[in-house]
Scaffold this active site. Structure first.
Site, PDB file in Angstrom:
ATOM      1  N   ARG A   1     -19.352  15.771 -15.179  1.00  0.00           N
ATOM      2  CA  ARG A   1     -19.497  16.314 -13.815  1.00  0.00           C
ATOM      3  C   ARG A   1     -18.472  17.398 -13.496  1.00  0.00           C
ATOM      4  NH1 ARG A   1     -20.447  10.987 -12.950  1.00  0.00           N
ATOM      5  NH2 ARG A   1     -22.667  10.547 -12.704  1.00  0.00           N
TER       6      ARG A   1
ATOM      7  N   LYS B   1     -20.753  32.522 -11.322  1.00  0.00           N
ATOM      8  CA  LYS B   1     -22.124  32.176 -11.737  1.00  0.00           C
ATOM      9  C   LYS B   1     -22.103  31.815 -13.218  1.00  0.00           C
ATOM     10  CE  LYS B   1     -25.032  35.057  -8.754  1.00  0.00           C
ATOM     11  NZ  LYS B   1     -26.039  36.121  -8.800  1.00  0.00           N
TER      12      LYS B   1
ATOM     13  N   GLU C   1     -21.610  49.209 -15.310  1.00  0.00           N
ATOM     14  CA  GLU C   1     -21.225  48.317 -14.202  1.00  0.00           C
ATOM     15  C   GLU C   1     -19.979  48.876 -13.498  1.00  0.00           C
ATOM     16  OE1 GLU C   1     -23.077  45.836 -13.251  1.00  0.00           O
ATOM     17  OE2 GLU C   1     -24.113  45.025 -15.014  1.00  0.00           O
TER      18      GLU C   1
ATOM     19  N   LYS D   1     -15.313  43.058  -6.942  1.00  0.00           N
ATOM     20  CA  LYS D   1     -16.219  41.915  -7.080  1.00  0.00           C
ATOM     21  C   LYS D   1     -15.608  40.694  -6.383  1.00  0.00           C
ATOM     22  CE  LYS D   1     -19.499  39.356  -9.713  1.00  0.00           C
ATOM     23  NZ  LYS D   1     -20.233  39.081 -10.929  1.00  0.00           N
TER      24      LYS D   1
ATOM     25  N   GLU E   1     -24.301  34.092  -2.615  1.00  0.00           N
ATOM     26  CA  GLU E   1     -25.322  35.150  -2.520  1.00  0.00           C
ATOM     27  C   GLU E   1     -26.302  34.945  -1.366  1.00  0.00           C
ATOM     28  OE1 GLU E   1     -26.786  36.417  -6.292  1.00  0.00           O
ATOM     29  OE2 GLU E   1     -27.945  38.052  -5.409  1.00  0.00           O
TER      30      GLU E   1
ATOM     31  N   ARG F   1     -23.350  39.871  -1.243  1.00  0.00           N
ATOM     32  CA  ARG F   1     -23.296  39.865  -2.718  1.00  0.00           C
ATOM     33  C   ARG F   1     -24.456  40.667  -3.310  1.00  0.00           C
ATOM     34  NH1 ARG F   1     -21.107  34.819  -6.405  1.00  0.00           N
ATOM     35  NH2 ARG F   1     -21.357  35.870  -8.381  1.00  0.00           N
TER      36      ARG F   1
ATOM     37  N   ASN G   1     -26.322  44.225  -6.853  1.00  0.00           N
ATOM     38  CA  ASN G   1     -27.582  44.442  -7.577  1.00  0.00           C
ATOM     39  C   ASN G   1     -28.060  45.890  -7.530  1.00  0.00           C
ATOM     40  OD1 ASN G   1     -27.846  41.749  -8.362  1.00  0.00           O
ATOM     41  ND2 ASN G   1     -28.672  41.215  -6.353  1.00  0.00           N
TER      42      ASN G   1
ATOM     43  N   HIS H   1     -30.341  47.326 -10.165  1.00  0.00           N
ATOM     44  CA  HIS H   1     -30.740  46.216 -11.025  1.00  0.00           C
ATOM     45  C   HIS H   1     -32.209  45.854 -10.927  1.00  0.00           C
ATOM     46  CE1 HIS H   1     -26.566  45.853 -11.960  1.00  0.00           C
ATOM     47  NE2 HIS H   1     -26.706  44.721 -12.633  1.00  0.00           N
TER      48      HIS H   1
ATOM     49  N   HIS I   1     -33.595  45.534 -14.385  1.00  0.00           N
ATOM     50  CA  HIS I   1     -34.134  44.270 -14.904  1.00  0.00           C
ATOM     51  C   HIS I   1     -35.588  44.434 -15.324  1.00  0.00           C
ATOM     52  CE1 HIS I   1     -30.984  41.630 -12.623  1.00  0.00           C
ATOM     53  NE2 HIS I   1     -30.590  41.891 -13.854  1.00  0.00           N
TER      54      HIS I   1
ATOM     55  N   HIS J   1     -28.185  45.680 -21.328  1.00  0.00           N
ATOM     56  CA  HIS J   1     -28.259  45.578 -19.869  1.00  0.00           C
ATOM     57  C   HIS J   1     -27.668  46.818 -19.183  1.00  0.00           C
ATOM     58  CE1 HIS J   1     -28.102  43.848 -15.878  1.00  0.00           C
ATOM     59  NE2 HIS J   1     -26.799  44.080 -15.835  1.00  0.00           N
TER      60      HIS J   1
HETATM   61  N1  LIG Z   1     -22.412  35.209 -14.710  1.00  0.00           N
HETATM   62  C1  LIG Z   1     -22.582  36.400 -14.201  1.00  0.00           C
HETATM   63  O1  LIG Z   1     -22.268  36.679 -13.045  1.00  0.00           O
HETATM   64  C2  LIG Z   1     -23.145  37.467 -15.101  1.00  0.00           C
HETATM   65  C3  LIG Z   1     -23.125  38.807 -14.692  1.00  0.00           C
HETATM   66  C4  LIG Z   1     -23.588  39.757 -15.577  1.00  0.00           C
HETATM   67  C5  LIG Z   1     -24.082  39.388 -16.823  1.00  0.00           C
HETATM   68  N2  LIG Z   1     -24.102  38.076 -17.179  1.00  0.00           N
HETATM   69  C6  LIG Z   1     -24.595  37.654 -18.483  1.00  0.00           C
HETATM   70  O2  LIG Z   1     -23.753  38.204 -19.472  1.00  0.00           O
HETATM   71  C7  LIG Z   1     -24.464  38.320 -20.690  1.00  0.00           C
HETATM   72  C8  LIG Z   1     -24.162  39.650 -21.322  1.00  0.00           C
HETATM   73  O3  LIG Z   1     -22.791  39.721 -21.596  1.00  0.00           O
HETATM   74  P1  LIG Z   1     -22.193  40.762 -22.642  1.00  0.00           P
HETATM   75  O4  LIG Z   1     -22.718  42.096 -22.379  1.00  0.00           O
HETATM   76  O5  LIG Z   1     -20.732  40.553 -22.660  1.00  0.00           O
HETATM   77  O6  LIG Z   1     -22.882  40.316 -24.005  1.00  0.00           O
HETATM   78  P2  LIG Z   1     -22.455  39.371 -25.236  1.00  0.00           P
HETATM   79  O7  LIG Z   1     -21.672  38.213 -24.785  1.00  0.00           O
HETATM   80  O8  LIG Z   1     -23.699  39.109 -25.996  1.00  0.00           O
HETATM   81  O9  LIG Z   1     -21.507  40.341 -26.089  1.00  0.00           O
HETATM   82  C9  LIG Z   1     -22.037  41.510 -26.654  1.00  0.00           C
HETATM   83  C10 LIG Z   1     -21.772  41.581 -28.156  1.00  0.00           C
HETATM   84  O10 LIG Z   1     -20.408  41.917 -28.390  1.00  0.00           O
HETATM   85  C11 LIG Z   1     -19.800  40.963 -29.269  1.00  0.00           C
HETATM   86  N3  LIG Z   1     -18.393  40.912 -28.864  1.00  0.00           N
HETATM   87  C12 LIG Z   1     -17.903  40.356 -27.741  1.00  0.00           C
HETATM   88  N4  LIG Z   1     -16.601  40.647 -27.624  1.00  0.00           N
HETATM   89  C13 LIG Z   1     -16.246  41.367 -28.699  1.00  0.00           C
HETATM   90  C14 LIG Z   1     -15.043  41.977 -29.131  1.00  0.00           C
HETATM   91  N5  LIG Z   1     -13.928  41.948 -28.373  1.00  0.00           N
HETATM   92  N6  LIG Z   1     -15.041  42.634 -30.305  1.00  0.00           N
HETATM   93  C15 LIG Z   1     -16.180  42.720 -31.055  1.00  0.00           C
HETATM   94  N7  LIG Z   1     -17.359  42.202 -30.683  1.00  0.00           N
HETATM   95  C16 LIG Z   1     -17.388  41.529 -29.509  1.00  0.00           C
HETATM   96  C17 LIG Z   1     -20.597  39.714 -29.087  1.00  0.00           C
HETATM   97  O11 LIG Z   1     -20.489  38.864 -30.202  1.00  0.00           O
HETATM   98  C18 LIG Z   1     -21.999  40.269 -28.901  1.00  0.00           C
HETATM   99  O12 LIG Z   1     -22.555  40.564 -30.139  1.00  0.00           O
HETATM  100  C19 LIG Z   1     -25.928  38.120 -20.356  1.00  0.00           C
HETATM  101  O13 LIG Z   1     -26.343  36.852 -20.801  1.00  0.00           O
HETATM  102  C20 LIG Z   1     -25.970  38.159 -18.834  1.00  0.00           C
HETATM  103  O14 LIG Z   1     -26.980  37.349 -18.275  1.00  0.00           O
HETATM  104  C21 LIG Z   1     -23.648  37.112 -16.334  1.00  0.00           C
HETATM  105 ZN   LIG Z   2     -25.511  43.943 -14.191  1.00  0.00          ZN
END
Ligand SMILES: NC(=O)c1ccc[n+]([C@@H]2O[C@H](COP(=O)([O-])OP(=O)(O)OC[C@H]3O[C@@H](n4cnc5c(N)ncnc54)[C@H](O)[C@@H]3O)[C@@H](O)[C@H]2O)c1
Ligand SMILES: [Zn+2]
Length: 360
Positions: free
Chosen positions: A121, A143, A185, A227, A237, A241, A245, A248, A252, A265
Protein backbone atom coordinates in the site's frame (compact mmCIF):
# COMPACT_ATOMS: atom_id res chain seq x y z
CA UNK A 1 23.53 21.99 -6.81
CA UNK A 2 20.20 23.75 -7.24
CA UNK A 3 17.03 22.85 -5.40
CA UNK A 4 13.46 23.35 -6.53
CA UNK A 5 10.72 22.64 -4.01
CA UNK A 6 7.46 21.04 -5.08
CA UNK A 7 4.92 22.68 -2.74
CA UNK A 8 2.35 20.06 -1.73
CA UNK A 9 1.91 20.66 2.02
CA UNK A 10 3.00 17.55 3.94
CA UNK A 11 3.85 15.81 0.68
CA UNK A 12 6.27 18.54 -0.45
CA UNK A 13 9.62 17.36 -1.71
CA UNK A 14 12.85 18.73 -3.19
CA UNK A 15 14.15 18.33 -6.73
CA UNK A 16 17.93 18.58 -6.71
CA UNK A 17 19.70 19.47 -9.94
CA UNK A 18 23.44 19.40 -10.61
CA UNK A 19 26.50 17.58 -11.91
CA UNK A 20 27.62 14.22 -10.53
CA UNK A 21 24.60 13.91 -8.27
CA UNK A 22 24.31 10.12 -8.37
CA UNK A 23 27.34 10.11 -6.10
CA UNK A 24 25.24 12.10 -3.60
CA UNK A 25 22.20 9.82 -3.76
CA UNK A 26 23.07 7.81 -0.63
CA UNK A 27 23.78 10.91 1.44
CA UNK A 28 20.55 12.57 0.29
CA UNK A 29 18.50 9.48 1.15
CA UNK A 30 20.19 9.29 4.56
CA UNK A 31 19.19 12.89 5.27
CA UNK A 32 15.58 11.91 4.62
CA UNK A 33 15.97 9.07 7.12
CA UNK A 34 14.73 6.49 4.64
CA UNK A 35 14.73 2.80 5.67
CA UNK A 36 17.88 0.71 5.33
CA UNK A 37 16.69 -1.75 2.74
CA UNK A 38 15.87 -0.48 -0.72
CA UNK A 39 15.44 -1.50 -4.35
CA UNK A 40 16.72 0.28 -7.44
CA UNK A 41 14.61 -0.26 -10.56
CA UNK A 42 16.23 0.58 -13.89
CA UNK A 43 16.44 -0.50 -17.52
CA UNK A 44 19.16 -2.28 -19.46
CA UNK A 45 20.64 0.84 -21.13
CA UNK A 46 20.79 2.81 -17.92
CA UNK A 47 22.00 -0.08 -15.73
CA UNK A 48 24.90 -0.68 -18.02
CA UNK A 49 26.17 2.83 -17.35
CA UNK A 50 24.96 3.82 -13.91
CA UNK A 51 24.26 0.67 -11.88
CA UNK A 52 27.59 0.55 -10.07
CA UNK A 53 27.70 4.26 -9.30
CA UNK A 54 24.17 4.15 -7.88
CA UNK A 55 24.68 1.05 -5.76
CA UNK A 56 28.05 2.32 -4.45
CA UNK A 57 26.49 5.63 -3.45
CA UNK A 58 23.70 3.89 -1.54
CA UNK A 59 25.99 1.32 0.09
CA UNK A 60 28.50 3.96 1.17
CA UNK A 61 25.71 5.68 3.05
CA UNK A 62 24.81 2.44 4.85
CA UNK A 63 21.88 1.28 2.72
CA UNK A 64 21.30 -2.28 1.53
CA UNK A 65 20.10 -2.05 -2.05
CA UNK A 66 18.88 -4.72 -4.43
CA UNK A 67 18.87 -4.01 -8.16
CA UNK A 68 16.06 -4.83 -10.61
CA UNK A 69 16.60 -4.24 -14.33
CA UNK A 70 13.90 -4.22 -17.05
CA UNK A 71 14.20 -4.28 -20.80
CA UNK A 72 14.44 -0.73 -22.13
CA UNK A 73 11.48 0.88 -23.87
CA UNK A 74 7.79 1.67 -23.63
CA UNK A 75 6.84 -2.01 -24.02
CA UNK A 76 8.15 -2.62 -20.49
CA UNK A 77 5.50 -0.38 -18.91
CA UNK A 78 3.16 -3.30 -18.20
CA UNK A 79 1.32 -4.85 -15.27
CA UNK A 80 3.30 -8.01 -15.93
CA UNK A 81 6.53 -6.19 -15.14
CA UNK A 82 4.91 -4.54 -12.15
CA UNK A 83 4.13 -8.01 -10.82
CA UNK A 84 7.70 -9.18 -11.52
CA UNK A 85 8.96 -6.22 -9.45
CA UNK A 86 6.57 -6.99 -6.57
CA UNK A 87 7.90 -10.54 -6.52
CA UNK A 88 11.51 -9.35 -6.29
CA UNK A 89 10.62 -6.92 -3.51
CA UNK A 90 8.80 -9.64 -1.58
CA UNK A 91 11.58 -12.17 -2.15
CA UNK A 92 14.13 -9.75 -0.68
CA UNK A 93 11.77 -8.91 2.16
CA UNK A 94 11.36 -5.22 1.52
CA UNK A 95 9.11 -3.82 4.22
CA UNK A 96 6.84 -0.82 4.78
CA UNK A 97 9.88 1.15 5.89
CA UNK A 98 11.93 0.25 2.79
CA UNK A 99 12.15 2.48 -0.26
CA UNK A 100 12.41 2.28 -4.00
CA UNK A 101 14.66 4.25 -6.36
CA UNK A 102 13.64 4.63 -10.03
CA UNK A 103 16.84 5.14 -12.03
CA UNK A 104 16.08 5.87 -15.68
CA UNK A 105 13.79 7.68 -18.09
CA UNK A 106 10.06 8.18 -17.91
CA UNK A 107 9.32 4.52 -18.51
CA UNK A 108 11.27 3.41 -15.45
CA UNK A 109 9.93 6.36 -13.42
CA UNK A 110 6.29 5.62 -14.26
CA UNK A 111 6.64 1.87 -13.68
CA UNK A 112 8.83 2.16 -10.57
CA UNK A 113 6.57 4.85 -9.15
CA UNK A 114 3.52 2.64 -9.63
CA UNK A 115 5.27 -0.24 -7.91
CA UNK A 116 6.22 2.06 -5.01
CA UNK A 117 2.66 3.44 -4.81
CA UNK A 118 1.11 0.00 -4.50
CA UNK A 119 3.59 -2.44 -2.91
CA UNK A 120 2.45 -2.86 0.73
CA UNK A 121 0.00 0.00 0.00
CA UNK A 122 2.88 2.35 -0.67
CA UNK A 123 6.57 2.61 0.22
CA UNK A 124 8.88 5.62 -0.03
CA UNK A 125 9.98 6.53 -3.51
CA UNK A 126 12.97 8.41 -4.96
CA UNK A 127 13.32 9.41 -8.60
CA UNK A 128 16.68 9.62 -10.37
CA UNK A 129 15.59 10.68 -13.87
CA UNK A 130 18.22 10.14 -16.57
CA UNK A 131 16.52 11.54 -19.69
CA UNK A 132 15.84 15.22 -20.35
CA UNK A 133 12.13 14.44 -20.67
CA UNK A 134 12.11 12.69 -17.31
CA UNK A 135 14.09 15.48 -15.61
CA UNK A 136 11.81 18.30 -16.73
CA UNK A 137 8.51 16.47 -16.98
CA UNK A 138 7.73 12.90 -15.96
CA UNK A 139 9.61 12.88 -12.63
CA UNK A 140 7.81 16.02 -11.44
CA UNK A 141 4.17 15.94 -10.42
CA UNK A 142 3.50 12.48 -9.10
CA UNK A 143 1.74 10.78 -11.98
CA UNK A 144 2.80 7.13 -12.10
CA UNK A 145 1.39 4.20 -14.00
CA UNK A 146 1.55 1.62 -16.74
CA UNK A 147 -0.06 0.87 -20.09
CA UNK A 148 -2.79 -1.61 -20.98
CA UNK A 149 -3.18 -3.24 -24.41
CA UNK A 150 -6.18 -0.87 -24.78
CA UNK A 151 -4.08 2.26 -24.37
CA UNK A 152 -1.26 4.19 -22.74
CA UNK A 153 -1.21 5.09 -19.04
CA UNK A 154 -4.64 3.60 -18.38
CA UNK A 155 -3.69 2.27 -14.93
CA UNK A 156 -1.98 4.50 -12.42
CA UNK A 157 -1.95 6.70 -9.38
CA UNK A 158 -0.92 10.09 -8.10
CA UNK A 159 2.05 9.29 -5.87
CA UNK A 160 4.65 11.87 -4.91
CA UNK A 161 8.30 10.91 -4.42
CA UNK A 162 10.32 11.95 -1.36
CA UNK A 163 13.14 13.28 -3.53
CA UNK A 164 14.05 13.80 -7.18
CA UNK A 165 17.73 13.87 -8.12
CA UNK A 166 18.59 15.18 -11.60
CA UNK A 167 22.20 14.31 -12.39
CA UNK A 168 23.05 16.48 -15.41
CA UNK A 169 25.97 14.26 -16.40
CA UNK A 170 23.62 11.38 -17.21
CA UNK A 171 22.27 13.42 -20.14
CA UNK A 172 25.64 13.18 -21.89
CA UNK A 173 25.12 9.49 -22.63
CA UNK A 174 21.55 9.96 -23.82
CA UNK A 175 21.13 9.40 -27.60
CA UNK A 176 21.03 12.82 -29.34
CA UNK A 177 17.58 12.15 -30.74
CA UNK A 178 16.21 11.52 -27.22
CA UNK A 179 17.88 14.69 -25.91
CA UNK A 180 16.34 16.79 -28.68
CA UNK A 181 12.94 15.24 -28.07
CA UNK A 182 13.22 16.36 -24.44
CA UNK A 183 13.83 19.91 -25.68
CA UNK A 184 10.29 19.96 -27.09
CA UNK A 185 8.96 19.86 -23.51
CA UNK A 186 11.52 22.48 -22.42
CA UNK A 187 10.36 24.86 -25.17
CA UNK A 188 6.75 24.13 -24.18
CA UNK A 189 7.36 25.59 -20.70
CA UNK A 190 8.48 28.84 -22.31
CA UNK A 191 5.35 28.98 -24.46
CA UNK A 192 2.83 28.17 -21.74
CA UNK A 193 4.31 30.06 -18.80
CA UNK A 194 7.47 32.05 -19.23
CA UNK A 195 8.31 34.39 -22.12
CA UNK A 196 11.73 35.04 -20.53
CA UNK A 197 12.57 31.32 -20.58
CA UNK A 198 11.54 31.22 -24.23
CA UNK A 199 13.82 34.19 -25.03
CA UNK A 200 16.68 32.54 -23.10
CA UNK A 201 16.22 29.41 -25.19
CA UNK A 202 16.33 31.50 -28.36
CA UNK A 203 19.70 32.87 -27.18
CA UNK A 204 21.19 29.84 -25.49
CA UNK A 205 20.00 26.82 -27.45
CA UNK A 206 23.49 26.28 -28.93
CA UNK A 207 24.94 26.07 -25.40
CA UNK A 208 22.29 23.55 -24.40
CA UNK A 209 23.05 21.47 -27.46
CA UNK A 210 26.68 21.41 -26.27
CA UNK A 211 25.61 20.20 -22.79
CA UNK A 212 26.93 23.34 -21.11
CA UNK A 213 26.36 22.46 -17.45
CA UNK A 214 25.51 25.95 -16.18
CA UNK A 215 22.97 26.56 -18.93
CA UNK A 216 21.46 23.11 -18.48
CA UNK A 217 21.16 23.57 -14.72
CA UNK A 218 19.44 26.96 -15.11
CA UNK A 219 17.03 25.79 -17.79
CA UNK A 220 16.15 22.44 -16.20
CA UNK A 221 15.64 24.08 -12.81
CA UNK A 222 13.28 26.66 -14.34
CA UNK A 223 11.27 23.94 -16.12
CA UNK A 224 10.95 21.94 -12.89
CA UNK A 225 9.93 25.10 -11.04
CA UNK A 226 7.20 25.82 -13.58
CA UNK A 227 5.86 22.28 -13.44
CA UNK A 228 6.10 22.35 -9.63
CA UNK A 229 4.13 25.62 -9.49
CA UNK A 230 1.44 24.26 -11.78
CA UNK A 231 1.18 20.93 -9.96
CA UNK A 232 1.28 22.73 -6.60
CA UNK A 233 -1.88 24.59 -7.59
CA UNK A 234 -3.63 21.65 -9.26
CA UNK A 235 -2.20 18.32 -8.16
CA UNK A 236 -4.98 16.11 -9.57
CA UNK A 237 -5.53 17.87 -12.89
CA UNK A 238 -8.82 19.65 -12.29
CA UNK A 239 -7.90 22.84 -14.13
CA UNK A 240 -4.58 24.68 -14.47
CA UNK A 241 -2.53 21.49 -14.97
CA UNK A 242 -4.17 21.23 -18.40
CA UNK A 243 -1.82 23.96 -19.68
CA UNK A 244 0.92 21.31 -19.67
CA UNK A 245 -0.96 19.67 -22.53
CA UNK A 246 -0.19 22.46 -25.01
CA UNK A 247 0.44 20.80 -28.38
CA UNK A 248 -0.37 17.39 -26.94
CA UNK A 249 -3.82 16.83 -28.45
CA UNK A 250 -2.41 16.81 -31.96
CA UNK A 251 0.87 15.27 -30.74
CA UNK A 252 -0.83 12.32 -29.06
CA UNK A 253 -3.00 11.87 -32.15
CA UNK A 254 0.09 11.66 -34.36
CA UNK A 255 1.73 9.17 -32.01
CA UNK A 256 -1.41 7.03 -32.03
CA UNK A 257 -1.90 6.94 -35.81
CA UNK A 258 1.73 6.02 -36.36
CA UNK A 259 1.31 3.31 -33.71
CA UNK A 260 3.97 4.89 -31.51
CA UNK A 261 6.60 3.76 -34.01
CA UNK A 262 7.49 6.79 -36.12
CA UNK A 263 7.87 9.66 -33.70
CA UNK A 264 9.35 10.02 -30.26
CA UNK A 265 6.88 11.81 -27.98
CA UNK A 266 8.90 15.04 -28.13
CA UNK A 267 8.93 14.97 -31.93
CA UNK A 268 5.15 14.48 -32.11
CA UNK A 269 4.49 17.35 -29.70
CA UNK A 270 6.90 19.57 -31.61
CA UNK A 271 4.65 19.19 -34.67
CA UNK A 272 1.63 19.47 -32.37
CA UNK A 273 2.84 22.72 -30.81
CA UNK A 274 3.57 24.36 -34.15
CA UNK A 275 0.13 23.35 -35.46
CA UNK A 276 -1.47 24.60 -32.23
CA UNK A 277 0.40 27.89 -32.61
CA UNK A 278 -1.23 28.31 -36.02
CA UNK A 279 -4.63 27.47 -34.54
CA UNK A 280 -3.93 30.02 -31.80
CA UNK A 281 -3.18 32.66 -34.43
CA UNK A 282 -6.57 31.95 -36.04
CA UNK A 283 -8.60 31.64 -32.82
CA UNK A 284 -7.00 33.25 -29.75
CA UNK A 285 -5.05 36.15 -31.25
CA UNK A 286 -1.48 34.79 -31.08
CA UNK A 287 0.57 37.24 -33.20
CA UNK A 288 2.00 35.81 -36.44
CA UNK A 289 5.51 36.82 -35.32
CA UNK A 290 5.14 34.57 -32.27
CA UNK A 291 4.09 31.64 -34.46
CA UNK A 292 7.26 32.17 -36.50
CA UNK A 293 9.48 32.40 -33.40
CA UNK A 294 8.08 29.11 -32.10
CA UNK A 295 8.52 27.31 -35.39
CA UNK A 296 12.08 28.64 -35.71
CA UNK A 297 13.08 27.49 -32.21
CA UNK A 298 11.74 23.96 -32.72
CA UNK A 299 13.59 23.79 -36.06
CA UNK A 300 16.82 24.99 -34.46
CA UNK A 301 16.51 22.12 -32.01
CA UNK A 302 16.30 19.82 -35.08
CA UNK A 303 12.73 18.89 -34.22
CA UNK A 304 10.10 18.29 -36.92
CA UNK A 305 7.57 21.11 -37.31
CA UNK A 306 5.38 19.73 -40.06
CA UNK A 307 3.66 16.56 -41.15
CA UNK A 308 2.38 15.44 -44.55
CA UNK A 309 -0.79 13.41 -44.13
CA UNK A 310 -2.94 11.65 -46.71
CA UNK A 311 -6.72 12.16 -46.53
CA UNK A 312 -7.09 8.77 -44.82
CA UNK A 313 -4.38 9.61 -42.26
CA UNK A 314 -6.08 12.93 -41.52
CA UNK A 315 -9.36 11.09 -40.87
CA UNK A 316 -7.53 8.70 -38.55
CA UNK A 317 -5.90 11.62 -36.78
CA UNK A 318 -9.28 13.23 -36.04
CA UNK A 319 -10.67 9.89 -34.85
CA UNK A 320 -7.64 9.46 -32.56
CA UNK A 321 -7.92 13.02 -31.20
CA UNK A 322 -11.60 12.46 -30.40
CA UNK A 323 -10.66 9.39 -28.30
CA UNK A 324 -8.28 11.51 -26.22
CA UNK A 325 -9.06 11.97 -22.51
CA UNK A 326 -9.43 15.73 -23.00
CA UNK A 327 -12.59 15.48 -25.13
CA UNK A 328 -15.75 16.93 -23.53
CA UNK A 329 -19.16 16.23 -25.05
CA UNK A 330 -17.56 15.06 -28.30
CA UNK A 331 -15.66 18.37 -28.70
CA UNK A 332 -11.87 18.44 -28.59
CA UNK A 333 -10.61 20.85 -25.91
CA UNK A 334 -7.49 22.78 -26.85
CA UNK A 335 -4.97 24.76 -24.88
CA UNK A 336 -4.27 27.80 -27.06
CA UNK A 337 -1.64 30.53 -26.81
CA UNK A 338 -2.45 34.23 -26.59
CA UNK A 339 1.21 35.19 -26.74
CA UNK A 340 4.49 33.44 -25.96
CA UNK A 341 4.32 32.85 -22.20
CA UNK A 342 0.51 32.91 -21.85
CA UNK A 343 -2.11 30.30 -22.76
CA UNK A 344 -5.83 29.70 -22.24
CA UNK A 345 -7.42 26.30 -21.58
CA UNK A 346 -10.68 24.65 -22.63
CA UNK A 347 -10.91 26.16 -26.11
CA UNK A 348 -13.00 24.40 -28.72
CA UNK A 349 -11.84 24.65 -32.32
CA UNK A 350 -13.64 23.72 -35.54
CA UNK A 351 -12.31 20.75 -37.52
CA UNK A 352 -11.73 23.11 -40.43
CA UNK A 353 -9.28 25.28 -38.47
CA UNK A 354 -7.47 22.20 -37.15
CA UNK A 355 -7.20 20.78 -40.68
CA UNK A 356 -5.85 24.10 -41.97
CA UNK A 357 -3.16 24.16 -39.25
CA UNK A 358 -1.81 20.86 -40.52
CA UNK A 359 -1.64 21.94 -44.14
CA UNK A 360 0.99 24.65 -44.34
N1 LIG B 1 4.40 10.62 -15.30
C1 LIG B 1 4.32 11.68 -16.06
O1 LIG B 1 3.88 12.75 -15.66
C2 LIG B 1 4.84 11.56 -17.47
C3 LIG B 1 5.01 12.72 -18.25
C4 LIG B 1 5.55 12.57 -19.51
C5 LIG B 1 5.90 11.31 -19.99
N2 LIG B 1 5.71 10.22 -19.21
C6 LIG B 1 6.08 8.89 -19.68
O2 LIG B 1 7.48 8.86 -19.87
C7 LIG B 1 7.81 7.86 -20.82
C8 LIG B 1 8.84 8.40 -21.77
O3 LIG B 1 9.99 8.73 -21.05
P1 LIG B 1 11.41 8.89 -21.76
O4 LIG B 1 11.28 9.76 -22.93
O5 LIG B 1 12.37 9.25 -20.70
O6 LIG B 1 11.67 7.44 -22.36
P2 LIG B 1 12.47 6.14 -21.85
O7 LIG B 1 12.37 5.97 -20.40
O8 LIG B 1 12.02 5.03 -22.72
O9 LIG B 1 13.99 6.51 -22.23
C9 LIG B 1 14.34 6.70 -23.57
C10 LIG B 1 15.52 5.82 -23.97
O10 LIG B 1 16.73 6.35 -23.42
C11 LIG B 1 17.43 5.34 -22.68
N3 LIG B 1 18.13 6.07 -21.62
C12 LIG B 1 17.57 6.64 -20.54
N4 LIG B 1 18.49 7.36 -19.88
C13 LIG B 1 19.66 7.21 -20.53
C14 LIG B 1 20.96 7.73 -20.34
N5 LIG B 1 21.24 8.61 -19.36
N6 LIG B 1 21.93 7.35 -21.20
C15 LIG B 1 21.65 6.51 -22.24
N7 LIG B 1 20.42 6.02 -22.49
C16 LIG B 1 19.44 6.37 -21.64
C17 LIG B 1 16.36 4.38 -22.25
O11 LIG B 1 16.90 3.11 -21.97
C18 LIG B 1 15.44 4.38 -23.45
O12 LIG B 1 15.95 3.54 -24.44
C19 LIG B 1 6.51 7.46 -21.49
O13 LIG B 1 6.11 6.19 -21.02
C20 LIG B 1 5.51 8.50 -21.02
O14 LIG B 1 4.19 8.01 -20.90
C21 LIG B 1 5.18 10.32 -17.96
ZN1 LIG C 1 4.61 15.56 -23.16
Amino acid sequence: MRTVKVPLAERSYPIRIGAELIAELGKQCAQLRLGKRCAVISDANVSRRYRKRTLDSLKNAGFEPIFISQNAGEKSKTLKNVQACYEQLAKHRLERGSFLVALGGGVVGDLGGFVAATYLRGIDFVQVPTTLLAQVDSSVGGKVGVNLPAGKNLVGAFYQPKLVLCDLDTLRTLPTREFRAGLAEVIKYGIIYDAKLFARLERELPKLLKYDTTTMATVIARCCQIKAEVVGQDEKENGLRAILNFGHTIGHGLEAISRYGKYLHGEAISIGQVATAKISHAVSGLPATHVTRMKTLFSQASLPTQVKLTAAQTRNLFAAMKLDKKVKGGKIQFVLAKEIGRVVIGQTVTDKVIRQSLLD
